[in-house]
Design a protein around this motif. Sequence first.
Motif, PDB file in Angstrom:
ATOM      1  N   VAL A 107       6.580   6.446  -0.370  1.00 21.36           N
ATOM      2  CA  VAL A 107       5.074   5.899  -1.002  1.00 21.36           C
ATOM      3  C   VAL A 107       4.205   7.045  -0.102  1.00 21.36           C
ATOM      4  N   THR A 108       4.417   8.104   0.117  1.00 20.61           N
ATOM      5  CA  THR A 108       3.463   8.834   1.174  1.00 20.61           C
ATOM      6  C   THR A 108       3.366  10.304   0.273  1.00 20.61           C
ATOM      7  N   PRO A 165       0.944  -1.203  -0.033  1.00 23.64           N
ATOM      8  CA  PRO A 165       0.058   0.178  -0.115  1.00 23.64           C
ATOM      9  C   PRO A 165       0.807   1.193  -0.034  1.00 23.64           C
ATOM     10  N   SER A 166       0.338   2.335  -0.532  1.00 27.66           N
ATOM     11  CA  SER A 166       0.807   3.746  -0.319  1.00 27.66           C
ATOM     12  C   SER A 166       0.007   4.473   0.613  1.00 27.66           C
ATOM     13  N   PHE A 167       0.487   5.574   0.731  1.00 23.55           N
ATOM     14  CA  PHE A 167      -0.176   6.546   1.837  1.00 23.55           C
ATOM     15  C   PHE A 167      -0.569   7.860   1.445  1.00 23.55           C
ATOM     16  N   VAL A 168      -1.633   8.429   1.661  1.00 25.60           N
ATOM     17  CA  VAL A 168      -1.875   9.687   1.338  1.00 25.60           C
ATOM     18  C   VAL A 168      -2.389  10.593   2.675  1.00 25.60           C
ATOM     19  N   PRO A 170      -3.844  -0.813  -2.844  1.00 26.87           N
ATOM     20  CA  PRO A 170      -4.574  -0.170  -1.775  1.00 26.87           C
ATOM     21  C   PRO A 170      -3.639   1.110  -1.292  1.00 26.87           C
ATOM     22  N   VAL A 171      -4.733   2.091  -1.002  1.00 26.43           N
ATOM     23  CA  VAL A 171      -4.172   3.460  -0.246  1.00 26.43           C
ATOM     24  C   VAL A 171      -4.673   3.543   1.080  1.00 26.43           C
ATOM     25  N   VAL A 172      -3.974   3.819   2.003  1.00 32.27           N
ATOM     26  CA  VAL A 172      -4.059   4.088   3.456  1.00 32.27           C
ATOM     27  C   VAL A 172      -4.269   5.625   3.379  1.00 32.27           C
ATOM     28  N   THR A 173      -5.352   6.125   3.812  1.00 31.32           N
ATOM     29  CA  THR A 173      -5.563   7.490   3.757  1.00 31.32           C
ATOM     30  C   THR A 173      -5.567   7.955   5.187  1.00 31.32           C
ATOM     31  N   ILE A 174      -4.748   8.815   5.709  1.00 28.01           N
ATOM     32  CA  ILE A 174      -4.503   9.405   7.000  1.00 28.01           C
ATOM     33  C   ILE A 174      -5.408  10.697   7.176  1.00 28.01           C
ATOM     34  N   THR A 194      -0.939  -3.136   6.695  1.00 23.77           N
ATOM     35  CA  THR A 194      -0.172  -3.222   5.608  1.00 23.77           C
ATOM     36  C   THR A 194       0.751  -4.216   5.374  1.00 23.77           C
ATOM     37  N   ARG A 195       0.924  -5.024   6.522  1.00 20.37           N
ATOM     38  CA  ARG A 195       2.019  -6.241   6.425  1.00 20.37           C
ATOM     39  C   ARG A 195       1.386  -7.318   5.580  1.00 20.37           C
ATOM     40  N   PRO A 196       2.008  -8.160   5.020  1.00 20.65           N
ATOM     41  CA  PRO A 196       1.260  -9.069   4.028  1.00 20.65           C
ATOM     42  C   PRO A 196       0.206  -9.894   4.837  1.00 20.65           C
TER      43      PRO A 196
END
Length: 281
Positions: free
Chosen positions: A37-38, A3-6, A78-82, A276-278
């Motif tokens: 990746v953020t 995943p990446s992060f925004v 997938p994106v993790v949005t913070i 985020t881990r596998p």
Amino acid sequence: MAPSFVVVPQWQGSVSPRAMRLSDGAEAIRGDLPYSVTREVPVPVEAGDSLDTGIDRFSTLMMVRERLTAALHGGAGPVVTIGGDNGVSLAAVEHASRQHPDDLAVVWLDAHPDLHTPDTSPSGGFTGMVLRAITGEGADGLTLDPGERVPLERVVIGGARAIDPAEDALIQDRGIVSLPVEDLDPPDALVAALRATGVGTFYLHLDLDVLDPSALAGLADLYPFGLSVDTLNRLITALRAEFELAGATIAGFAPASPEAATDDLPSILRIIGALTRPAQP
């Protein structure tokens, strides 16, 4: 795909007296995310105007939605949005829905169900309307269109314990699945509820106020008898073992000071690790 992060330090959807701290919380989390990746979405300083929509600060919320949509456009995986406040989930779920048309459910872990519209909201804060907007109901401009909305039958709420009468009536009338805290440990009931939606992919919205205040000090709203971090991570792990994670939101971190943020960040990073881990089959 990893995943990446925004990061979206939006506070304008909240009506909490601690709302301005939400920007600080998002920035504090960003400091511990992998830089390569953020991305960060700029949030205007101004509060914004309602523009007669019944939603406080509507104009700024619209602007941030457009910026977040642009930041997510074209991305894969997938994106993790913070956040920031819960409002960031609107564009984030829209992005996930476009990637997984007709195969996306939403798991909403939150002390509030966030099922208001401008007509029922006692506060005018968009944070209390976000899930309803994701299902396509609300003010023009801050709802999902028919091609991206997630119907209520593919929504599972967990841990809500601050439910207004209008929201409770909707839950009962529409048969929305809402699991109380005591039904979330072990995670079997939540996994079964998601399985019953018939889809293979889910978006996880996590407002940190689903946690008990003893687990995390930097909460915008304090509601006792919530989840522990260990229970939350078991839920995430169990869901990911059976379903594909399309994306996630972490919202509601409102530390009182940089020092207080430092105390809470290890717990938040454990949650991010579970996301985020596998996945373990």
